[in-house]
Design an enzyme around this catalytic site. Structure first.
Site: not given
Ligand SMILES: NC(=O)c1ccc[n+]([C@@H]2O[C@H](COP(=O)([O-])OP(=O)(O)OC[C@H]3O[C@@H](n4cnc5c(N)ncnc54)[C@H](OP(=O)(O)O)[C@@H]3O)[C@@H](O)[C@H]2O)c1
Length: 250
Positions: A135, A148
Protein backbone atom coordinates in the site's frame (compact mmCIF):
# COMPACT_ATOMS: atom_id res chain seq x y z
CA UNK A 1 -0.72 -20.32 -15.62
CA UNK A 2 -1.69 -21.63 -12.18
CA UNK A 3 -2.24 -18.71 -9.83
CA UNK A 4 -2.91 -18.69 -6.08
CA UNK A 5 -4.68 -15.54 -4.87
CA UNK A 6 -5.49 -14.90 -1.21
CA UNK A 7 -8.68 -12.98 -0.41
CA UNK A 8 -10.82 -13.41 -3.53
CA UNK A 9 -14.18 -13.04 -1.79
CA UNK A 10 -14.25 -9.28 -2.42
CA UNK A 11 -12.38 -6.24 -3.71
CA UNK A 12 -9.07 -6.59 -5.55
CA UNK A 13 -8.82 -10.34 -5.10
CA UNK A 14 -12.18 -10.95 -6.71
CA UNK A 15 -11.46 -8.61 -9.64
CA UNK A 16 -7.99 -10.12 -10.17
CA UNK A 17 -9.43 -13.67 -10.11
CA UNK A 18 -12.20 -12.75 -12.54
CA UNK A 19 -9.81 -11.17 -15.06
CA UNK A 20 -7.16 -13.88 -14.87
CA UNK A 21 -9.74 -16.65 -15.29
CA UNK A 22 -11.18 -14.80 -18.30
CA UNK A 23 -7.65 -14.72 -19.72
CA UNK A 24 -7.50 -18.53 -19.49
CA UNK A 25 -5.53 -19.01 -16.26
CA UNK A 26 -6.41 -21.38 -13.42
CA UNK A 27 -7.00 -19.59 -10.12
CA UNK A 28 -6.87 -21.06 -6.64
CA UNK A 29 -8.79 -18.45 -4.66
CA UNK A 30 -8.96 -18.18 -0.88
CA UNK A 31 -11.04 -16.43 1.75
CA UNK A 32 -12.71 -17.12 5.08
CA UNK A 33 -16.30 -16.90 3.80
CA UNK A 34 -17.38 -20.23 2.34
CA UNK A 35 -20.69 -18.85 1.01
CA UNK A 36 -18.88 -16.19 -1.04
CA UNK A 37 -16.44 -18.77 -2.38
CA UNK A 38 -19.38 -21.02 -3.37
CA UNK A 39 -20.95 -18.08 -5.23
CA UNK A 40 -17.69 -17.43 -7.09
CA UNK A 41 -17.28 -21.12 -7.93
CA UNK A 42 -20.72 -20.99 -9.61
CA UNK A 43 -19.77 -17.84 -11.50
CA UNK A 44 -16.15 -18.60 -12.49
CA UNK A 45 -16.51 -22.27 -13.46
CA UNK A 46 -14.01 -25.07 -13.47
CA UNK A 47 -10.83 -22.99 -13.73
CA UNK A 48 -11.55 -21.66 -10.22
CA UNK A 49 -10.48 -23.73 -7.21
CA UNK A 50 -11.88 -22.30 -3.95
CA UNK A 51 -10.04 -22.83 -0.66
CA UNK A 52 -11.71 -21.66 2.55
CA UNK A 53 -9.31 -20.90 5.42
CA UNK A 54 -7.92 -18.11 7.59
CA UNK A 55 -4.46 -17.19 6.30
CA UNK A 56 -3.54 -16.15 9.84
CA UNK A 57 -3.94 -19.75 11.03
CA UNK A 58 -0.73 -21.66 10.31
CA UNK A 59 -2.24 -25.13 10.62
CA UNK A 60 -5.34 -24.26 8.55
CA UNK A 61 -3.07 -22.82 5.87
CA UNK A 62 -0.90 -25.95 5.70
CA UNK A 63 -4.00 -28.20 5.65
CA UNK A 64 -5.57 -26.18 2.84
CA UNK A 65 -2.39 -26.34 0.75
CA UNK A 66 -2.11 -30.09 1.37
CA UNK A 67 -5.67 -30.55 0.07
CA UNK A 68 -4.49 -29.41 -3.38
CA UNK A 69 -3.20 -31.97 -5.89
CA UNK A 70 0.63 -32.20 -5.56
CA UNK A 71 0.93 -31.63 -9.28
CA UNK A 72 -0.90 -28.30 -9.05
CA UNK A 73 1.28 -27.01 -6.20
CA UNK A 74 4.45 -28.16 -7.94
CA UNK A 75 3.32 -26.30 -11.06
CA UNK A 76 2.15 -23.11 -9.40
CA UNK A 77 3.30 -20.05 -11.38
CA UNK A 78 2.12 -17.06 -9.35
CA UNK A 79 1.33 -16.34 -5.69
CA UNK A 80 -0.66 -13.15 -5.09
CA UNK A 81 -0.60 -12.19 -1.42
CA UNK A 82 -3.65 -9.95 -1.39
CA UNK A 83 -5.61 -10.83 1.80
CA UNK A 84 -5.27 -8.05 4.30
CA UNK A 85 -6.99 -5.12 5.93
CA UNK A 86 -6.78 -1.94 7.97
CA UNK A 87 -8.64 -1.70 11.27
CA UNK A 88 -9.34 1.67 12.86
CA UNK A 89 -8.17 5.19 12.03
CA UNK A 90 -7.54 6.49 15.53
CA UNK A 91 -4.25 7.99 16.64
CA UNK A 92 -1.89 5.43 18.17
CA UNK A 93 -2.62 6.50 21.74
CA UNK A 94 -6.35 5.86 21.25
CA UNK A 95 -6.19 2.77 19.01
CA UNK A 96 -7.51 -0.64 20.04
CA UNK A 97 -4.58 -3.01 20.54
CA UNK A 98 -6.74 -5.91 19.37
CA UNK A 99 -6.96 -4.16 15.96
CA UNK A 100 -3.19 -3.88 15.86
CA UNK A 101 -2.76 -7.57 16.65
CA UNK A 102 -5.17 -8.61 13.91
CA UNK A 103 -3.49 -6.41 11.28
CA UNK A 104 -0.04 -7.71 12.19
CA UNK A 105 -1.31 -11.30 12.17
CA UNK A 106 -2.91 -11.10 8.74
CA UNK A 107 -0.87 -8.49 6.86
CA UNK A 108 2.54 -9.55 8.17
CA UNK A 109 2.55 -13.01 9.71
CA UNK A 110 0.23 -14.74 7.23
CA UNK A 111 1.88 -13.14 4.19
CA UNK A 112 5.30 -14.27 5.41
CA UNK A 113 4.00 -17.75 6.24
CA UNK A 114 2.29 -18.43 2.93
CA UNK A 115 5.29 -17.09 1.02
CA UNK A 116 7.54 -19.39 3.07
CA UNK A 117 5.29 -22.35 2.19
CA UNK A 118 5.21 -21.61 -1.55
CA UNK A 119 8.73 -20.33 -2.24
CA UNK A 120 10.43 -23.80 -2.29
CA UNK A 121 8.09 -24.85 -5.14
CA UNK A 122 9.25 -21.82 -7.13
CA UNK A 123 12.96 -22.26 -6.43
CA UNK A 124 12.79 -26.01 -7.20
CA UNK A 125 11.45 -25.39 -10.68
CA UNK A 126 13.46 -22.16 -11.04
CA UNK A 127 10.43 -20.08 -12.02
CA UNK A 128 7.60 -18.36 -10.20
CA UNK A 129 6.26 -14.97 -9.28
CA UNK A 130 5.25 -13.50 -5.92
CA UNK A 131 3.04 -10.42 -6.13
CA UNK A 132 2.47 -8.77 -2.78
CA UNK A 133 -0.30 -6.23 -2.35
CA UNK A 134 1.30 -3.55 -0.25
CA UNK A 135 0.00 0.00 0.00
CA UNK A 136 1.09 3.61 -0.37
CA UNK A 137 0.52 3.57 3.41
CA UNK A 138 3.73 1.53 3.66
CA UNK A 139 5.70 4.53 2.39
CA UNK A 140 3.72 7.69 3.05
CA UNK A 141 2.56 8.35 6.63
CA UNK A 142 -0.96 9.62 7.32
CA UNK A 143 -2.94 10.25 10.47
CA UNK A 144 -4.29 7.02 11.96
CA UNK A 145 -2.32 4.68 9.70
CA UNK A 146 0.08 3.78 12.54
CA UNK A 147 0.20 -0.04 12.53
CA UNK A 148 -1.56 -0.52 9.17
CA UNK A 149 1.15 1.55 7.44
CA UNK A 150 3.83 -0.30 9.38
CA UNK A 151 2.48 -3.69 8.22
CA UNK A 152 2.66 -2.49 4.61
CA UNK A 153 6.20 -1.17 5.20
CA UNK A 154 7.00 -4.75 6.21
CA UNK A 155 5.47 -5.99 2.95
CA UNK A 156 7.60 -3.54 1.00
CA UNK A 157 10.92 -4.43 2.62
CA UNK A 158 10.09 -8.15 2.67
CA UNK A 159 9.43 -8.00 -1.09
CA UNK A 160 12.78 -6.30 -1.75
CA UNK A 161 14.63 -8.68 0.56
CA UNK A 162 13.07 -11.69 -1.17
CA UNK A 163 14.55 -10.43 -4.43
CA UNK A 164 17.94 -10.21 -2.73
CA UNK A 165 17.65 -13.83 -1.52
CA UNK A 166 16.50 -15.03 -4.93
CA UNK A 167 19.73 -13.96 -6.61
CA UNK A 168 20.49 -16.28 -9.52
CA UNK A 169 16.93 -17.67 -9.61
CA UNK A 170 14.25 -16.93 -12.16
CA UNK A 171 11.76 -16.14 -9.40
CA UNK A 172 10.23 -12.69 -9.52
CA UNK A 173 8.77 -10.49 -6.78
CA UNK A 174 6.72 -7.32 -7.05
CA UNK A 175 5.27 -5.09 -4.37
CA UNK A 176 2.15 -3.47 -5.81
CA UNK A 177 1.30 -0.39 -3.73
CA UNK A 178 -2.14 1.09 -4.38
CA UNK A 179 -3.42 4.35 -2.95
CA UNK A 180 -7.12 5.08 -2.49
CA UNK A 181 -9.33 2.43 -4.13
CA UNK A 182 -13.09 2.16 -3.83
CA UNK A 183 -15.49 -0.63 -4.74
CA UNK A 184 -14.04 -2.92 -2.08
CA UNK A 185 -14.92 -3.76 1.53
CA UNK A 186 -11.70 -2.11 2.75
CA UNK A 187 -13.27 0.90 4.52
CA UNK A 188 -16.27 -1.06 5.84
CA UNK A 189 -13.77 -3.40 7.48
CA UNK A 190 -11.59 -0.50 8.68
CA UNK A 191 -14.57 1.20 10.36
CA UNK A 192 -15.92 -2.05 11.83
CA UNK A 193 -19.04 -2.11 9.64
CA UNK A 194 -19.91 1.62 9.91
CA UNK A 195 -21.17 2.02 6.32
CA UNK A 196 -21.73 5.80 6.57
CA UNK A 197 -18.13 6.42 7.61
CA UNK A 198 -16.93 4.09 4.87
CA UNK A 199 -19.07 5.80 2.23
CA UNK A 200 -17.76 9.25 3.20
CA UNK A 201 -14.19 8.21 2.30
CA UNK A 202 -15.14 7.88 -1.38
CA UNK A 203 -17.62 10.73 -1.74
CA UNK A 204 -16.81 13.02 -4.71
CA UNK A 205 -13.50 11.26 -5.37
CA UNK A 206 -12.58 9.48 -8.58
CA UNK A 207 -10.81 6.57 -6.89
CA UNK A 208 -8.98 3.56 -8.31
CA UNK A 209 -11.29 0.62 -9.12
CA UNK A 210 -10.59 -3.05 -8.36
CA UNK A 211 -10.62 -3.67 -12.13
CA UNK A 212 -7.75 -1.13 -12.49
CA UNK A 213 -5.71 -3.18 -10.00
CA UNK A 214 -6.65 -6.39 -11.83
CA UNK A 215 -5.39 -4.87 -15.11
CA UNK A 216 -2.09 -3.96 -13.43
CA UNK A 217 -1.67 -7.50 -12.09
CA UNK A 218 -2.41 -8.93 -15.54
CA UNK A 219 0.21 -6.56 -17.02
CA UNK A 220 2.76 -7.64 -14.41
CA UNK A 221 2.38 -11.36 -15.10
CA UNK A 222 2.46 -10.72 -18.85
CA UNK A 223 5.96 -9.18 -18.61
CA UNK A 224 8.68 -11.45 -20.02
CA UNK A 225 10.57 -13.60 -17.51
CA UNK A 226 13.74 -11.49 -17.76
CA UNK A 227 11.86 -8.45 -16.38
CA UNK A 228 11.24 -7.92 -12.65
CA UNK A 229 9.12 -4.96 -11.60
CA UNK A 230 10.33 -4.36 -8.03
CA UNK A 231 7.63 -1.93 -6.99
CA UNK A 232 4.56 -0.44 -8.62
CA UNK A 233 3.11 2.50 -6.68
CA UNK A 234 -0.20 3.85 -7.93
CA UNK A 235 -2.58 6.57 -6.75
CA UNK A 236 -5.72 8.05 -8.20
CA UNK A 237 -5.00 11.41 -9.81
CA UNK A 238 -7.25 12.92 -7.15
CA UNK A 239 -4.89 11.80 -4.38
CA UNK A 240 -1.52 13.34 -3.59
CA UNK A 241 0.89 14.02 -0.72
CA UNK A 242 -0.14 16.08 2.28
CA UNK A 243 3.31 17.54 2.96
CA UNK A 244 4.97 17.96 6.33
CA UNK A 245 2.96 19.56 9.10
CA UNK A 246 4.23 22.36 11.30
CA UNK A 247 2.24 23.26 14.39
CA UNK A 248 2.71 26.85 15.63
CA UNK A 249 3.01 27.68 19.33
CA UNK A 250 3.29 24.03 20.41
N1 LIG B 1 -8.89 -0.59 -0.96
C1 LIG B 1 -7.83 0.17 -0.80
O1 LIG B 1 -7.94 1.41 -0.79
C2 LIG B 1 -6.46 -0.44 -0.64
C3 LIG B 1 -5.35 0.37 -0.87
C4 LIG B 1 -4.08 -0.18 -0.74
C5 LIG B 1 -3.92 -1.48 -0.41
N2 LIG B 1 -5.00 -2.27 -0.16
C6 LIG B 1 -4.74 -3.68 0.20
O2 LIG B 1 -5.32 -4.49 -0.79
C7 LIG B 1 -5.66 -5.77 -0.25
C8 LIG B 1 -7.09 -6.09 -0.61
O3 LIG B 1 -7.93 -5.09 -0.09
P1 LIG B 1 -9.39 -4.76 -0.65
O4 LIG B 1 -9.48 -3.29 -0.72
O5 LIG B 1 -9.68 -5.58 -1.83
O6 LIG B 1 -10.25 -5.19 0.63
P2 LIG B 1 -11.50 -6.18 0.82
O7 LIG B 1 -12.54 -5.90 -0.19
O8 LIG B 1 -11.86 -6.06 2.27
O9 LIG B 1 -10.87 -7.62 0.55
C9 LIG B 1 -10.02 -8.25 1.46
C10 LIG B 1 -9.97 -9.73 1.15
O10 LIG B 1 -9.05 -10.36 2.05
C11 LIG B 1 -9.66 -11.49 2.63
N3 LIG B 1 -9.12 -11.70 3.97
C12 LIG B 1 -8.98 -10.77 4.95
N4 LIG B 1 -8.46 -11.34 6.05
C13 LIG B 1 -8.29 -12.66 5.76
C14 LIG B 1 -7.79 -13.76 6.50
N5 LIG B 1 -7.37 -13.62 7.75
N6 LIG B 1 -7.77 -14.97 5.90
C15 LIG B 1 -8.19 -15.11 4.63
N7 LIG B 1 -8.65 -14.11 3.87
C16 LIG B 1 -8.70 -12.89 4.44
C17 LIG B 1 -11.16 -11.17 2.64
O11 LIG B 1 -11.90 -12.37 2.60
P3 LIG B 1 -12.76 -12.99 3.82
O12 LIG B 1 -13.37 -11.83 4.54
O13 LIG B 1 -13.74 -13.89 3.12
O14 LIG B 1 -11.75 -13.74 4.61
C18 LIG B 1 -11.31 -10.43 1.33
O15 LIG B 1 -11.49 -11.34 0.27
C19 LIG B 1 -5.40 -5.65 1.25
O16 LIG B 1 -4.13 -6.23 1.53
C20 LIG B 1 -5.37 -4.15 1.50
O17 LIG B 1 -4.59 -3.81 2.62
C21 LIG B 1 -6.28 -1.77 -0.28
Amino acid sequence: MNILITGVTSGFGRAIAELLIAKGHTVIGTGRRQAKLDELAGEFGERFIPLCFDVGDKIATKTALQSLPNELLANLDVLINNAGFALGLESADKADFNDWEQMINTNVFSLAHLTHEILPFFTTKNSGYVINIGSTAGKHPYFGANVYGATKAFVRQFSLNLRADLVGKKVRVTNLEPGLCGGTEFSNVRFHGDDDKAKAVYENVEYIQPTDIANMVAWLIEQPEHININELEVMPTAQTFAGLKVVKDL
